[in-house]
Scaffold this active site. Structure first.
Site, PDB file in Angstrom:
ATOM      1  N   GLU A   1     -32.030  38.552  26.283  1.00 58.70           N
ATOM      2  CA  GLU A   1     -31.533  37.870  25.084  1.00 58.70           C
ATOM      3  C   GLU A   1     -30.198  37.244  25.398  1.00 58.70           C
ATOM      4  OE1 GLU A   1     -31.017  40.860  22.104  1.00 58.70           O
ATOM      5  OE2 GLU A   1     -33.053  41.591  22.365  1.00 58.70           O
TER       6      GLU A   1
ATOM      7  N   LYS B   1     -26.283  36.801  24.883  1.00 56.58           N
ATOM      8  CA  LYS B   1     -25.211  37.668  24.399  1.00 56.58           C
ATOM      9  C   LYS B   1     -24.285  36.776  23.563  1.00 56.58           C
ATOM     10  CE  LYS B   1     -21.991  41.191  25.901  1.00 56.58           C
ATOM     11  NZ  LYS B   1     -20.894  40.807  25.029  1.00 56.58           N
TER      12      LYS B   1
ATOM     13  N   ASP C   1     -21.186  35.723  21.347  1.00 53.82           N
ATOM     14  CA  ASP C   1     -19.786  36.128  21.449  1.00 53.82           C
ATOM     15  C   ASP C   1     -19.100  36.062  20.088  1.00 53.82           C
ATOM     16  OD1 ASP C   1     -17.470  36.955  22.560  1.00 53.82           O
ATOM     17  OD2 ASP C   1     -16.945  35.045  23.485  1.00 53.82           O
TER      18      ASP C   1
ATOM     19  N   TYR D   1     -31.128  43.852  16.839  1.00 53.56           N
ATOM     20  CA  TYR D   1     -31.454  45.260  17.071  1.00 53.56           C
ATOM     21  C   TYR D   1     -31.803  45.922  15.742  1.00 53.56           C
ATOM     22  CZ  TYR D   1     -30.633  50.033  18.897  1.00 53.56           C
ATOM     23  OH  TYR D   1     -30.755  51.333  19.282  1.00 53.56           O
TER      24      TYR D   1
ATOM     25  N   LYS E   1     -22.534  39.048  32.321  1.00 53.64           N
ATOM     26  CA  LYS E   1     -21.542  38.087  31.820  1.00 53.64           C
ATOM     27  C   LYS E   1     -21.591  36.805  32.645  1.00 53.64           C
ATOM     28  CE  LYS E   1     -19.058  40.180  28.593  1.00 53.64           C
ATOM     29  NZ  LYS E   1     -17.641  40.245  28.673  1.00 53.64           N
TER      30      LYS E   1
ATOM     31  N   CYS F   1      17.545  24.650  36.177  1.00 53.30           N
ATOM     32  CA  CYS F   1      16.750  24.629  34.946  1.00 53.30           C
ATOM     33  C   CYS F   1      16.482  23.187  34.500  1.00 53.30           C
ATOM     34  CB  CYS F   1      17.496  25.387  33.844  1.00 53.30           C
ATOM     35  SG  CYS F   1      16.635  25.305  32.261  1.00 53.30           S
TER      36      CYS F   1
ATOM     37  N   CYS G   1      18.514  22.757  30.973  1.00 53.35           N
ATOM     38  CA  CYS G   1      19.967  22.805  30.791  1.00 53.35           C
ATOM     39  C   CYS G   1      20.731  22.645  32.099  1.00 53.35           C
ATOM     40  CB  CYS G   1      20.375  24.110  30.107  1.00 53.35           C
ATOM     41  SG  CYS G   1      20.223  25.538  31.184  1.00 53.35           S
TER      42      CYS G   1
ATOM     43  N   CYS H   1      15.965  31.042  33.924  1.00 50.33           N
ATOM     44  CA  CYS H   1      17.221  30.375  33.658  1.00 50.33           C
ATOM     45  C   CYS H   1      18.148  31.418  33.021  1.00 50.33           C
ATOM     46  CB  CYS H   1      16.998  29.213  32.697  1.00 50.33           C
ATOM     47  SG  CYS H   1      18.543  28.610  32.019  1.00 50.33           S
TER      48      CYS H   1
ATOM     49  N   CYS I   1      20.868  27.365  26.749  1.00 52.20           N
ATOM     50  CA  CYS I   1      19.680  26.620  27.170  1.00 52.20           C
ATOM     51  C   CYS I   1      18.797  26.361  25.939  1.00 52.20           C
ATOM     52  CB  CYS I   1      18.944  27.438  28.225  1.00 52.20           C
ATOM     53  SG  CYS I   1      17.447  26.682  28.814  1.00 52.20           S
TER      54      CYS I   1
END
Ligand code: IVH
Length: 674
Positions: A115, A117, A119, A228, A314, A412, A415, A430, A436
């Site tokens: 079957e 699956k 989600d 089921y 899966k 960064c 800044c 940073c 910043c």
């Protein structure tokens, strides 16, 4: 220390860490609907934990995530009902070999039903005399929430079956889903309202099913597939026949069900659906294999968490190959600089992806990723897609800049401060916390967020606006905002100004533990803040605590302790704290006791009589610690009475009349025993 304990120690630590991490993930997945780990990663970690637990049997713990399924209990407003048959999960597999292994353990010539699956989230529908009487979520597998009012909004679920061949009682289990189309429409609307988006249809379905407003649930448009049927004396001797019967009774049963007789047939089914599922209206994440014959199922039986007669396969996460155009950098609230891949747009799991995380410097270097490369992009359960690898392919555009070796920026991008890399961490940071821009704005966003100071009306965009005008440079500035500062903003009307100011005023009542969390001290999350506030009842006491003293608090390790000490060493922080105090924030108080287990969750308990082991107050505290509610009077809502000696005759009579059980001190202690 001998050689063995030197090897053992790190593994024992790893075991404990995995337990904590998986427990946390369970909570994020089932309660918050915000997973931060892919299913595959979760399964891998669970396997590793199982292996370590097998190595160290002395560390057995019945509360370990290997011993129970995750729980979505804890939402208010729904009646909790015990399942007639526990709602288990399924063992996962990812390869032909694992499926072959499973089949080998089954009786020979077994029939296997394949079957899809789905989600979404599982639901258990109870039909009594053909009438839908309950619709329970999985909860913790033993008891779930009755969400029947919301389930009744799903058009394909019959409320009543008008036939004379239905048994007196049966249960149908299946998956509640939000179709892709509805999911996208919902997220679009949420984006417009500046509300957080759902990461995937599963989370959206789960959030929807727990709403207290069935009208809104109906608007969102859930659907369900049933897979089921259980109960006593039901028709049929195979699973397949039962599903056919359910279909004849009017239930929505998938057409993609197939009885297979060999692993080859199963693999062909998987190959077909791995492609074809992309055309389905709902999300699927694998297939489920079930032994068809019900007697064989019964003989195979169950483990503590899963049936032996079924297994999930899966699908590998969907991925796409695309061109990496450029690497840019994003600075987060804590100063972490994350490399971001800017991609040639590709269609992936129903959405168009153009940006994905490149994780960190080490990841990029280990794969030698450069602009112009073809990279694999994947979307796990998370909102943010990620790059998982690259493919050697000539770049279509040799003029693409940056074919030179990748090197991480030294400064960064926001800044200009010089970046630092903390030893032992993969991230560059940073350090310019106070100067910043994304760090300043991020700190303010965290401060006003729901679990912190909960200031409504001060969203990301407004913070950005006020920051750019110099009105909001740190969290203390919030309390200096004047009505005219806000009302004069083009985007904000008078009404929003009023709302915001009311929210700011109300935040002055937020208790001390949440104020501490709101400060955004690195690694001091909501729970840790609560534990610290329980030990230190005011900021003045906390300010003088040494790292050593802080480490004595549960959950506080040397790193957190150091972060706290450093926070209070910073003069800029002290100045902000002083301003917050002047503004009237709660800088002292006692943190409320938090439940530490859910053994008595949903139970309303009356205490009556005199006791020998603990005082009444102690029992009251024990009830609350285990998630129960202590109530003063007996009613039909009372779950049981904790009865001591000399219980009052009136209470006893009322309990008898209502059929409420009496539980002795000893029985109660057994109930909550860890
Ligand atoms: S059978 C005792 N069949 O997957 C076995 N489950 O990972 C009951 N699921 O909790 C489950 N599609 O929510 C079964 N065709 C299917 C399914 C399915 C999705 C979900 C279900 C279960 C979870 C386990």
């Amino acid at each position: 220390m001998d050689l063995f304990s030197e090897i053992e120690e790190p593994e024992r630590e790893e075991l404990k860490r995995l337990r904590k991490e998986l427990e946390e993930q369970n909570y994020k997945y089932y309660v918050l609907n915000q997973p931060t780990m892919s299913d595959r990663e979760f399964d891998e970690k669970m396997h590793r934990l199982q292996a370590l637990e097998a190595l160290y049997p002395d560390m057995f713990d019945p509360k370990s995530p290997t011993q129970h399924v995750g729980s979505d209990l804890g939402k208010k407003g729904f009646e909790q009902v015990k399942h007639k048959y526990p709602m288990l999960s399924l063992a996962n597999s990812y390869s032909r070999e694992e499926i072959e292994d499973w089949v080998r353990k089954l009786p020979s010539n077994v029939e296997i039903v394949c079957e899809l699956k789905y989600d979404g989230l599982s639901i258990s529908l109870w039909y009594e005399h053909g009438v839908l009487v309950k619709a329970l979520t999985r909860g913790d597998g033993q008891q779930g929430d009755d969400v029947i009012a919301n389930i009744k909004t799903i058009p394909s679920i019959p409320w009543r079956i008008e036939r004379n061949d239905v048994p007196d009682f049966f249960e149908l289990r299946g998956e509640v889903l939000l179709p892709w189309e509805r999911f996208e429409a919902l997220n679009k609307a949420r984006e417009e309202q500046e509300e957080p988006l759902f990461a995937n249809p599963r989370n959206a379905a789960s959030g929807t099913l727990k709403l207290q407003d069935p009208k809104e649930v109906a608007r969102r448009g859930l659907d369900a597939y049933l897979y089921y049927m259980i109960g006593e004396n039901l028709p049929g001797t195979t699973h397949y026949e039962r599903l056919e019967t359910a279909k004849a009774w009017g239930f929505h049963i998938s057409d993609a069900i197939k009885v297979c007789h060999s692993v080859d047939e199963v693999m062909a089914y998987i190959a077909y659906w791995d492609t074809e599922r992309k055309n389905l209206p709902v999300a699927t994440d694998g297939i489920v294999l079930k032994v068809n014959d019900l007697r064989e199922q019964e003989e195979l039986g169950y483990t503590a968490k899963t049936p032996r007669w079924a297994i999930a396969y899966k699908f590998p996460a969907e991925k796409q190959l695309t061109l990496l155009k450029e690497i840019t950098y994003q600075v987060g609230r804590t100063g972490v600089v994350t490399p971001v891949a800017n991609l040639e747009p590709v269609q992936l799991s129903g959405t168009i992806v153009q940006r994905a995380t490149l994780h960190n410097e080490d990841f990029i270097k280990s794969l030698d990723i450069r602009p112009g490369d073809h990279v694999w992009v994947e979307k796990g359960g998370e909102i943010i897609p990620k790059i998982t690898g690259k493919e050697e392919k000539p770049t279509p555009d040799p003029s693409l800049k940056g074919r030179q070796m990748f090197s991480f920026p030294t400064h960064c991008p926001e800044c200009g401060a010089e970046l630092i890399r903390v030893p032992g961490e993969a991230a560059w940071r940073c350090p310019n916390e106070a100067g910043c821009p994304p760090q300043i704005k991020g700190k303010i966003e965290h401060f006003v967020s729901r679990k912190a100071m909960d200031i409504e009306g001060l969203g990301e965009e407004t913070i950005d606006l006020l920051y750019r005008q110099g009105l909001l440079k740190n969290i203390a500035d919030i309390y200096d905002l004047k009505p005219e500062d806000i009302a004069s903003q083009e985007r904000l009307g008078e009404k929003s100004a009023q709302n915001m100011l009311a929210g700011i005023k109300a935040s002055k009542q937020v208790p001390w533990n949440r104020v501490l969390f709101a400060l955004g001290i690195r690694m001091v999350g909501e729970t840790t803040a609560k534990k610290i506030a329980k030990r230190y009842h005011s900021i003045d006491l906390l300010q003088w605590a040494t790292a050593e003293q802080l480490c004595a608090i549960e959950d506080v390790g040397p790193q957190i302790a150091e972060n706290i000490v450093k926070y209070f060493e910073d003069l800029g922080n002290l100045e902000i704290l002083e301003r917050l105090r002047q503004a009237g924030l709660q800088m002292e108080g006692e943190a409320a006791e938090e439940p530490t287990s859910d053994k008595l969750a949903g139970k309303s308990i009356v205490i009556s009589g005199t006791f020998s082991h603990h005082s009444r107050d102690e029992y009251k505290a024990l009830i609350e610690t285990h998630g129960g509610k202590n109530s003063g009077s007996v009613s039909k809502k009372t779950s049981f009475i904790l009865a001591g000696e000399n219980m009052g005759p009136e209470k006893r009579k009322k309990a008898e009349d209502l059929g409420i059980p009496l539980v002795s001190e000893e029985e109660f202690m057994q109930m909550i025993e860890l």
